[in-house]
Design a protein around this motif. Structure first.
Motif, PDB file in Angstrom:
ATOM      1  N   ASN A  62       0.864  -1.172   0.000  1.00  0.00           N
ATOM      2  CA  ASN A  62       0.000   0.000   0.000  1.00  0.00           C
ATOM      3  C   ASN A  62       0.907   1.231   0.000  1.00  0.00           C
ATOM      4  OD1 ASN A  62      -1.687  -2.135   0.886  1.00  0.00           O
ATOM      5  ND2 ASN A  62      -3.077  -0.685   1.785  1.00  0.00           N
ATOM      6  N   TYR A  63       0.569   2.193  -0.849  1.00  0.00           N
ATOM      7  CA  TYR A  63       1.330   3.431  -0.856  1.00  0.00           C
ATOM      8  C   TYR A  63       0.405   4.594  -1.163  1.00  0.00           C
ATOM      9  CZ  TYR A  63       1.353   2.936  -5.950  1.00  0.00           C
ATOM     10  OH  TYR A  63       0.981   2.798  -7.258  1.00  0.00           O
ATOM     11  N   THR A  64       0.872   5.791  -0.795  1.00  0.00           N
ATOM     12  CA  THR A  64       0.090   6.996  -1.005  1.00  0.00           C
ATOM     13  C   THR A  64       0.908   7.995  -1.805  1.00  0.00           C
ATOM     14  OG1 THR A  64      -1.047   6.672   1.111  1.00  0.00           O
ATOM     15  CG2 THR A  64      -1.152   8.880   0.152  1.00  0.00           C
ATOM     16  N   ALA A  65       0.339   8.463  -2.917  1.00  0.00           N
ATOM     17  CA  ALA A  65       0.930   9.566  -3.665  1.00  0.00           C
ATOM     18  C   ALA A  65       0.577  10.821  -2.879  1.00  0.00           C
ATOM     19  CB  ALA A  65       0.384   9.619  -5.084  1.00  0.00           C
ATOM     20  N   ILE A  66       1.584  11.408  -2.218  1.00  0.00           N
ATOM     21  CA  ILE A  66       1.333  12.511  -1.295  1.00  0.00           C
ATOM     22  C   ILE A  66       1.548  13.886  -1.924  1.00  0.00           C
ATOM     23  CG2 ILE A  66       1.764  11.181   0.801  1.00  0.00           C
ATOM     24  CD1 ILE A  66       4.621  12.371   0.819  1.00  0.00           C
ATOM     25  N   GLU A  67       2.216  13.921  -3.077  1.00  0.00           N
ATOM     26  CA  GLU A  67       2.494  15.205  -3.715  1.00  0.00           C
ATOM     27  C   GLU A  67       2.829  14.980  -5.185  1.00  0.00           C
ATOM     28  OE1 GLU A  67       6.128  18.384  -3.502  1.00  0.00           O
ATOM     29  OE2 GLU A  67       5.492  17.509  -1.596  1.00  0.00           O
ATOM     30  N   SER A  68       2.383  15.904  -6.025  1.00  0.00           N
ATOM     31  CA  SER A  68       2.731  15.886  -7.443  1.00  0.00           C
ATOM     32  C   SER A  68       2.437  17.251  -8.034  1.00  0.00           C
ATOM     33  CB  SER A  68       1.924  14.831  -8.198  1.00  0.00           C
ATOM     34  OG  SER A  68       2.185  14.908  -9.591  1.00  0.00           O
ATOM     35  N   ASP A  69       3.229  17.645  -8.998  1.00  0.00           N
ATOM     36  CA  ASP A  69       2.948  18.901  -9.682  1.00  0.00           C
ATOM     37  C   ASP A  69       1.640  18.816 -10.461  1.00  0.00           C
ATOM     38  OD1 ASP A  69       4.491  17.090 -11.417  1.00  0.00           O
ATOM     39  OD2 ASP A  69       4.376  18.708 -12.886  1.00  0.00           O
ATOM     40  N   SER A  70       1.152  17.611 -10.714  1.00  0.00           N
ATOM     41  CA  SER A  70      -0.098  17.449 -11.464  1.00  0.00           C
ATOM     42  C   SER A  70      -1.342  17.515 -10.575  1.00  0.00           C
ATOM     43  CB  SER A  70      -0.091  16.117 -12.219  1.00  0.00           C
ATOM     44  OG  SER A  70      -0.122  15.035 -11.307  1.00  0.00           O
ATOM     45  N   PHE A  71      -1.194  17.514  -9.243  1.00  0.00           N
ATOM     46  CA  PHE A  71      -2.354  17.549  -8.346  1.00  0.00           C
ATOM     47  C   PHE A  71      -3.056  18.907  -8.353  1.00  0.00           C
ATOM     48  CE2 PHE A  71      -1.018  14.039  -5.099  1.00  0.00           C
ATOM     49  CZ  PHE A  71      -1.050  13.103  -6.102  1.00  0.00           C
ATOM     50  N   GLY A  72      -2.283  19.977  -8.481  1.00  0.00           N
ATOM     51  CA  GLY A  72      -2.860  21.317  -8.469  1.00  0.00           C
ATOM     52  C   GLY A  72      -3.719  21.547  -7.238  1.00  0.00           C
ATOM     53  N   ASP A  73      -4.818  22.245  -7.436  1.00  0.00           N
ATOM     54  CA  ASP A  73      -5.720  22.530  -6.316  1.00  0.00           C
ATOM     55  C   ASP A  73      -6.909  21.574  -6.301  1.00  0.00           C
ATOM     56  OD1 ASP A  73      -6.975  23.455  -8.560  1.00  0.00           O
ATOM     57  OD2 ASP A  73      -7.397  25.460  -7.773  1.00  0.00           O
ATOM     58  N   ARG A  74      -6.758  20.450  -6.981  1.00  0.00           N
ATOM     59  CA  ARG A  74      -7.868  19.496  -7.104  1.00  0.00           C
ATOM     60  C   ARG A  74      -7.681  18.223  -6.286  1.00  0.00           C
ATOM     61  NH1 ARG A  74     -11.213  20.057 -11.426  1.00  0.00           N
ATOM     62  NH2 ARG A  74     -11.213  17.837 -11.841  1.00  0.00           N
ATOM     63  N   ILE A  75      -6.444  17.723  -6.197  1.00  0.00           N
ATOM     64  CA  ILE A  75      -6.204  16.433  -5.537  1.00  0.00           C
ATOM     65  C   ILE A  75      -5.343  16.632  -4.303  1.00  0.00           C
ATOM     66  CG2 ILE A  75      -5.136  14.157  -5.783  1.00  0.00           C
ATOM     67  CD1 ILE A  75      -5.839  14.285  -8.764  1.00  0.00           C
ATOM     68  N   ASP A  76      -5.764  16.031  -3.189  1.00  0.00           N
ATOM     69  CA  ASP A  76      -4.999  16.088  -1.951  1.00  0.00           C
ATOM     70  C   ASP A  76      -3.974  14.947  -1.936  1.00  0.00           C
ATOM     71  OD1 ASP A  76      -4.204  17.013   0.517  1.00  0.00           O
ATOM     72  OD2 ASP A  76      -5.864  16.105   1.613  1.00  0.00           O
ATOM     73  N   TYR A  77      -4.436  13.713  -2.179  1.00  0.00           N
ATOM     74  CA  TYR A  77      -3.559  12.547  -2.230  1.00  0.00           C
ATOM     75  C   TYR A  77      -4.289  11.395  -2.908  1.00  0.00           C
ATOM     76  CZ  TYR A  77      -6.178  11.210   1.966  1.00  0.00           C
ATOM     77  OH  TYR A  77      -7.182  10.913   2.856  1.00  0.00           O
ATOM     78  N   ILE A  78      -3.509  10.359  -3.275  1.00  0.00           N
ATOM     79  CA  ILE A  78      -4.066   9.165  -3.918  1.00  0.00           C
ATOM     80  C   ILE A  78      -3.519   7.943  -3.203  1.00  0.00           C
ATOM     81  CG2 ILE A  78      -4.254   7.844  -6.055  1.00  0.00           C
ATOM     82  CD1 ILE A  78      -3.685  10.499  -7.562  1.00  0.00           C
ATOM     83  N   VAL A  79      -4.394   7.079  -2.728  1.00  0.00           N
ATOM     84  CA  VAL A  79      -4.007   5.863  -2.009  1.00  0.00           C
ATOM     85  C   VAL A  79      -4.155   4.667  -2.947  1.00  0.00           C
ATOM     86  CG1 VAL A  79      -4.515   4.370  -0.033  1.00  0.00           C
ATOM     87  CG2 VAL A  79      -4.806   6.845   0.182  1.00  0.00           C
ATOM     88  N   SER A  80      -3.132   3.812  -2.983  1.00  0.00           N
ATOM     89  CA  SER A  80      -3.185   2.620  -3.843  1.00  0.00           C
ATOM     90  C   SER A  80      -2.790   1.370  -3.062  1.00  0.00           C
ATOM     91  CB  SER A  80      -2.231   2.769  -5.029  1.00  0.00           C
ATOM     92  OG  SER A  80      -2.630   3.836  -5.854  1.00  0.00           O
TER      93      SER A  80
END
Length: 139
Positions: A62-80
């Motif tokens: 299990n991992y969490t994408a915690i930051e990306s330049d593509s998140f902008g002001d729309r996505i906080d994080y993504i859990v997989s």
């Protein structure tokens, strides 16, 4: 499962869009953070992933994408969650569950979610194809 633990070495070798994978913190165990850097011209420059859980015996990570330049002001994080199970044909079956957590009251449209899922799956397809071609790499 070792291929997931070795992603920082494997991804830049087999994925043309990945320039490098660097540890930001930790040593690869739970809590570690890796930054995946993409080649110039790709749809994003980087993503930082935090390893949340790894069960080598049951082939689950299990991992969490915690930051990306593509998140902008729309996505906080993504859990997989990525899980490998024995397939009925003697191979393996890969199951990926992903949850996108938007910022605040943002509602993500289906098109955005579909595009993100497709990109995520394309990455795993490359890894799976590489493992099929090199079955003893992590045996």
């Amino acid at each position: 499962m070792d291929c997931l633990s070795d992603a920082h070495n494997l991804m830049p070798k087999i994925m043309p869009v990945v320039k490098s994978v660097d540890f930001v913190s930790g040593d690869g165990g739970p809590g570690s953070v890796q930054q995946v850097n993409f080649v110039d011209g790709y749809q994003m420059k980087y993503v930082k992933n935090r390893l949340d859980f790894k069960d080598k015996e049951n082939c689950v990570i299990n991992y969490t994408a915690i930051e990306s330049d593509s998140f902008g002001d729309r996505i906080d994080y993504i859990v997989s969650e990525v899980k490998f199970d024995a397939g009925s044909d003697g191979g393996s079956k890969c199951t990926i569950k992903t949850t996108v957590c938007p910022k605040g009251d943002v509602v993500l449209d289906d098109e955005t979610l579909k595009a993100g899922k497709q990109g995520h799956m394309e990455q795993y397809k490359v890894v799976i194809a590489h493992l099929i071609q090199n079955p003893h790499l992590y045996a």
